[in-house]
Design a protein around this motif. Structure first.
Motif, PDB file in Angstrom:
ATOM      1  N   ASP A   1       0.792  -1.221   0.000  1.00 48.15           N
ATOM      2  CA  ASP A   1       0.000   0.000   0.000  1.00 48.15           C
ATOM      3  C   ASP A   1       0.825   1.271   0.000  1.00 48.15           C
ATOM      4  OD1 ASP A   1      -2.631  -1.248   0.186  1.00 48.15           O
ATOM      5  OD2 ASP A   1      -1.994  -1.894   2.176  1.00 48.15           O
ATOM      6  N   GLY A   2       2.149   1.139  -0.020  1.00 49.37           N
ATOM      7  CA  GLY A   2       2.983   2.333  -0.030  1.00 49.37           C
ATOM      8  C   GLY A   2       4.070   2.307  -1.084  1.00 49.37           C
ATOM      9  N   ALA A   3       4.705   1.168  -1.238  1.00 42.84           N
ATOM     10  CA  ALA A   3       5.831   1.061  -2.168  1.00 42.84           C
ATOM     11  C   ALA A   3       5.388   1.258  -3.613  1.00 42.84           C
ATOM     12  CB  ALA A   3       6.509  -0.299  -2.011  1.00 42.84           C
ATOM     13  N   LYS A   4       6.288   1.837  -4.409  1.00 40.98           N
ATOM     14  CA  LYS A   4       6.013   2.032  -5.827  1.00 40.98           C
ATOM     15  C   LYS A   4       6.488   0.861  -6.676  1.00 40.98           C
ATOM     16  CE  LYS A   4       6.143   7.095  -5.733  1.00 40.98           C
ATOM     17  NZ  LYS A   4       6.788   8.316  -6.284  1.00 40.98           N
ATOM     18  N   SER A   5       7.414   0.065  -6.118  1.00 40.84           N
ATOM     19  CA  SER A   5       8.005  -1.018  -6.899  1.00 40.84           C
ATOM     20  C   SER A   5       8.106  -2.282  -6.047  1.00 40.84           C
ATOM     21  CB  SER A   5       9.392  -0.602  -7.393  1.00 40.84           C
ATOM     22  OG  SER A   5      10.018  -1.645  -8.113  1.00 40.84           O
ATOM     23  N   ALA A   6       7.795  -3.421  -6.667  1.00 41.20           N
ATOM     24  CA  ALA A   6       7.920  -4.715  -5.989  1.00 41.20           C
ATOM     25  C   ALA A   6       8.606  -5.682  -6.941  1.00 41.20           C
ATOM     26  CB  ALA A   6       6.553  -5.248  -5.586  1.00 41.20           C
ATOM     27  N   SER A   7       9.730  -6.249  -6.508  1.00 47.42           N
ATOM     28  CA  SER A   7      10.514  -7.124  -7.386  1.00 47.42           C
ATOM     29  C   SER A   7      10.123  -8.586  -7.208  1.00 47.42           C
ATOM     30  CB  SER A   7      12.009  -6.944  -7.102  1.00 47.42           C
ATOM     31  OG  SER A   7      12.326  -7.466  -5.826  1.00 47.42           O
ATOM     32  N   ALA A   8      10.610  -9.425  -8.135  1.00 47.41           N
ATOM     33  CA  ALA A   8      10.233 -10.831  -8.150  1.00 47.41           C
ATOM     34  C   ALA A   8      10.674 -11.571  -6.901  1.00 47.41           C
ATOM     35  CB  ALA A   8      10.819 -11.505  -9.395  1.00 47.41           C
ATOM     36  N   ASP A   9      11.816 -11.197  -6.336  1.00 46.26           N
ATOM     37  CA  ASP A   9      12.317 -11.958  -5.194  1.00 46.26           C
ATOM     38  C   ASP A   9      11.469 -11.763  -3.939  1.00 46.26           C
ATOM     39  OD1 ASP A   9      13.174  -9.343  -4.928  1.00 46.26           O
ATOM     40  OD2 ASP A   9      15.294  -9.822  -4.695  1.00 46.26           O
ATOM     41  N   ILE A  10      10.696 -10.687  -3.881  1.00 41.71           N
ATOM     42  CA  ILE A  10       9.767 -10.521  -2.766  1.00 41.71           C
ATOM     43  C   ILE A  10       8.765 -11.678  -2.734  1.00 41.71           C
ATOM     44  CG2 ILE A  10       7.703  -9.186  -2.103  1.00 41.71           C
ATOM     45  CD1 ILE A  10      10.101  -8.017  -0.885  1.00 41.71           C
ATOM     46  N   PHE A  11       8.336 -12.136  -3.905  1.00 43.28           N
ATOM     47  CA  PHE A  11       7.303 -13.160  -3.986  1.00 43.28           C
ATOM     48  C   PHE A  11       7.859 -14.566  -4.185  1.00 43.28           C
ATOM     49  CE2 PHE A  11       5.437  -9.204  -5.746  1.00 43.28           C
ATOM     50  CZ  PHE A  11       4.469  -9.002  -4.780  1.00 43.28           C
ATOM     51  N   TYR A  12       9.166 -14.693  -4.241  1.00 44.55           N
ATOM     52  CA  TYR A  12       9.753 -16.004  -4.516  1.00 44.55           C
ATOM     53  C   TYR A  12       9.366 -17.004  -3.426  1.00 44.55           C
ATOM     54  CZ  TYR A  12      13.163 -19.591  -5.681  1.00 44.55           C
ATOM     55  OH  TYR A  12      13.764 -20.771  -6.017  1.00 44.55           O
ATOM     56  N   ASN A  13       8.732 -18.094  -3.841  1.00 38.63           N
ATOM     57  CA  ASN A  13       8.282 -19.136  -2.916  1.00 38.63           C
ATOM     58  C   ASN A  13       7.293 -18.622  -1.865  1.00 38.63           C
ATOM     59  OD1 ASN A  13       9.354 -21.481  -3.942  1.00 38.63           O
ATOM     60  ND2 ASN A  13      11.196 -21.425  -2.697  1.00 38.63           N
ATOM     61  N   TYR A  14       6.600 -17.555  -2.196  1.00 30.60           N
ATOM     62  CA  TYR A  14       5.548 -17.046  -1.299  1.00 30.60           C
ATOM     63  C   TYR A  14       4.413 -18.067  -1.256  1.00 30.60           C
ATOM     64  CZ  TYR A  14       1.477 -14.159  -0.030  1.00 30.60           C
ATOM     65  OH  TYR A  14       0.333 -13.664   0.546  1.00 30.60           O
ATOM     66  N   ILE A  15       4.030 -18.508  -0.053  1.00 28.17           N
ATOM     67  CA  ILE A  15       3.015 -19.564   0.060  1.00 28.17           C
ATOM     68  C   ILE A  15       1.645 -19.031   0.446  1.00 28.17           C
ATOM     69  CG2 ILE A  15       4.756 -21.299   0.647  1.00 28.17           C
ATOM     70  CD1 ILE A  15       3.679 -21.131   3.566  1.00 28.17           C
ATOM     71  N   GLY A  16       1.491 -17.717   0.470  1.00 32.64           N
ATOM     72  CA  GLY A  16       0.199 -17.133   0.802  1.00 32.64           C
ATOM     73  C   GLY A  16      -0.787 -17.226  -0.340  1.00 32.64           C
ATOM     74  N   SER A  17      -2.025 -16.860  -0.047  1.00 32.57           N
ATOM     75  CA  SER A  17      -3.103 -17.003  -1.028  1.00 32.57           C
ATOM     76  C   SER A  17      -3.511 -15.693  -1.685  1.00 32.57           C
ATOM     77  CB  SER A  17      -4.333 -17.619  -0.359  1.00 32.57           C
ATOM     78  OG  SER A  17      -4.799 -16.769   0.689  1.00 32.57           O
ATOM     79  N   MET A  18      -3.053 -14.545  -1.147  1.00 33.76           N
ATOM     80  CA  MET A  18      -3.527 -13.263  -1.665  1.00 33.76           C
ATOM     81  C   MET A  18      -2.413 -12.234  -1.761  1.00 33.76           C
ATOM     82  SD  MET A  18      -4.555  -9.898  -1.055  1.00 33.76           S
ATOM     83  CE  MET A  18      -4.908  -9.589   0.663  1.00 33.76           C
ATOM     84  N   VAL A  19      -2.466 -11.445  -2.846  1.00 32.30           N
ATOM     85  CA  VAL A  19      -1.592 -10.285  -3.021  1.00 32.30           C
ATOM     86  C   VAL A  19      -2.458  -9.113  -3.468  1.00 32.30           C
ATOM     87  CG1 VAL A  19       0.301  -9.262  -4.315  1.00 32.30           C
ATOM     88  CG2 VAL A  19       0.463 -11.632  -3.599  1.00 32.30           C
ATOM     89  N   HIS A  20      -2.273  -7.975  -2.821  1.00 30.36           N
ATOM     90  CA  HIS A  20      -2.997  -6.762  -3.200  1.00 30.36           C
ATOM     91  C   HIS A  20      -2.000  -5.654  -3.484  1.00 30.36           C
ATOM     92  CE1 HIS A  20      -5.936  -3.531  -3.305  1.00 30.36           C
ATOM     93  NE2 HIS A  20      -5.146  -2.860  -2.464  1.00 30.36           N
ATOM     94  N   PHE A  21      -2.259  -4.904  -4.553  1.00 29.63           N
ATOM     95  CA  PHE A  21      -1.411  -3.780  -4.917  1.00 29.63           C
ATOM     96  C   PHE A  21      -2.217  -2.487  -4.799  1.00 29.63           C
ATOM     97  CE2 PHE A  21       0.224  -7.453  -7.260  1.00 29.63           C
ATOM     98  CZ  PHE A  21       1.537  -7.463  -6.810  1.00 29.63           C
ATOM     99  N   GLY A  22      -1.658  -1.530  -4.058  1.00 34.24           N
ATOM    100  CA  GLY A  22      -2.337  -0.271  -3.838  1.00 34.24           C
ATOM    101  C   GLY A  22      -2.269   0.662  -5.032  1.00 34.24           C
TER     102      GLY A  22
END
Length: 298
Positions: free
Chosen positions: A76-97
């Protein structure tokens, strides 16, 4: 109560705050970027169930949430999100502000089911748990746990590389009327039994659930989940695309066309049930990986 602070020499730091019985919320605070943030020890990392990012952080980068049990990530604040943030992420939801301008979603998000984007975001949009550019012309990523039938938006013209990779709960994929460009290995390991194309698409066609270029000269993708035991590549096909007939567990006999044909990298690979390959004409452009993993061939 602050439990532990991860070491970092950057302007950001992370803290663990108890949020239940032996579980923690990860607070990422500061400004700038998260490069340099490290994971906690294995025992603590596996007890993290929530995350909050300081809205002053502009760039999320690093694998510091890998190994956690975080189920929902809201940026909800960052302007950029890279691939390694989500690498092997096991959660069910992602939201982008609304402020996010650059997203790179990586692979191996095995439980991701929901992708949402704030309606005021000027760079991206979400539809049917898939991430698109704001104009709907480019499909970037489909949530891996999407189920049933997935159809691209009518506005979609390009599907990015690996956008549907490992969406193995889909039974059917439908390319919309305006889809004209497919990224590399876009359908790898989808497990759908049929790939269809909207009527009137001038770039692709589907024949018995198999995807071809509109002129029939290239076999683009033979569905991973198609259950036929035998398949004959139609005459006129001069090229099988990279991973064109790949990782099918049902196909036992494959017959080539009467004309000369080029098979791209891994074109016939990992078809573990395949026992017989019959070619009526020469192959050109063969490569070491062409038949890799199709180890039951006579």
């Amino acid at each position: 109560e602050e439990v532990e602070k991860a070491d970092t020499d950057k302007s950001t730091a992370s803290y663990l705050i108890p949020n239940g019985t032996d579980t923690y919320k990860l607070l990422v605070v500061g400004d700038g970027d998260t490069v340099g943030l490290t994971k906690y020890g294995a025992d603590l990392q596996g007890k993290i169930t929530e995350v909050w990012f300081d809205p002053d952080i502009e760039t999320l980068k690093g694998d510091f949430i890998q190994g956690t049990k975080i189920q929902e990530v809201s940026i909800d604040g960052a302007k950029s999100a890279s691939a390694d943030i989500f690498y092997n992420y096991i959660g069910s939801m992602v939201h982008f502000g609304p402020q996010v301008e650059n997203i790179v979603m990586g692979q191996y998000m095995s439980r991701l089911k929901t992708i949402t984007v704030d309606s005021d975001n000027q760079s991206y949009m979400a539809a049917d748990n898939a991430l698109y550019t704001k104009d709907g012309k480019t499909l970037l990523k489909v949530a891996r746990n999407n189920e049933g039938v997935f159809k691209t938006l009518t506005s979609c013209e390009t599907i990015e590389a690996s956008a549907l990779c490992q969406c193995n709960k889909l039974t059917e994929i439908i390319l919309g009327i305006n889809v004209k460009t497919l990224g590399r290995r876009v359908l790898e390991a989808t497990n759908a039994g049929s790939i269809k194309v909207a009527e009137g698409n001038p770039y692709f066609k589907s024949v018995d659930g198999v995807l071809f270029t509109a002129d029939g000269s290239q076999l683009v993708f033979y569905p991973t989940g198609k259950e036929d035991k035998t398949y004959t590549i139609p005459d006129g096909v001069t090229r099988v695309a990279d991973m064109g007939i790949y990782n099918n567990r049902h196909l036992e006999e494959l017959n080539g066309p009467a004309n000369v044909m080029t098979v791209s990298e891994y074109g016939f690979s990992d078809n573990t049930a395949l026992k017989k390959l019959t070619l009526q004409a020469d192959l050109t452009g063969s490569n070491a990986g062409m038949m890799a993993g199709s180890y039951n061939l006579d």
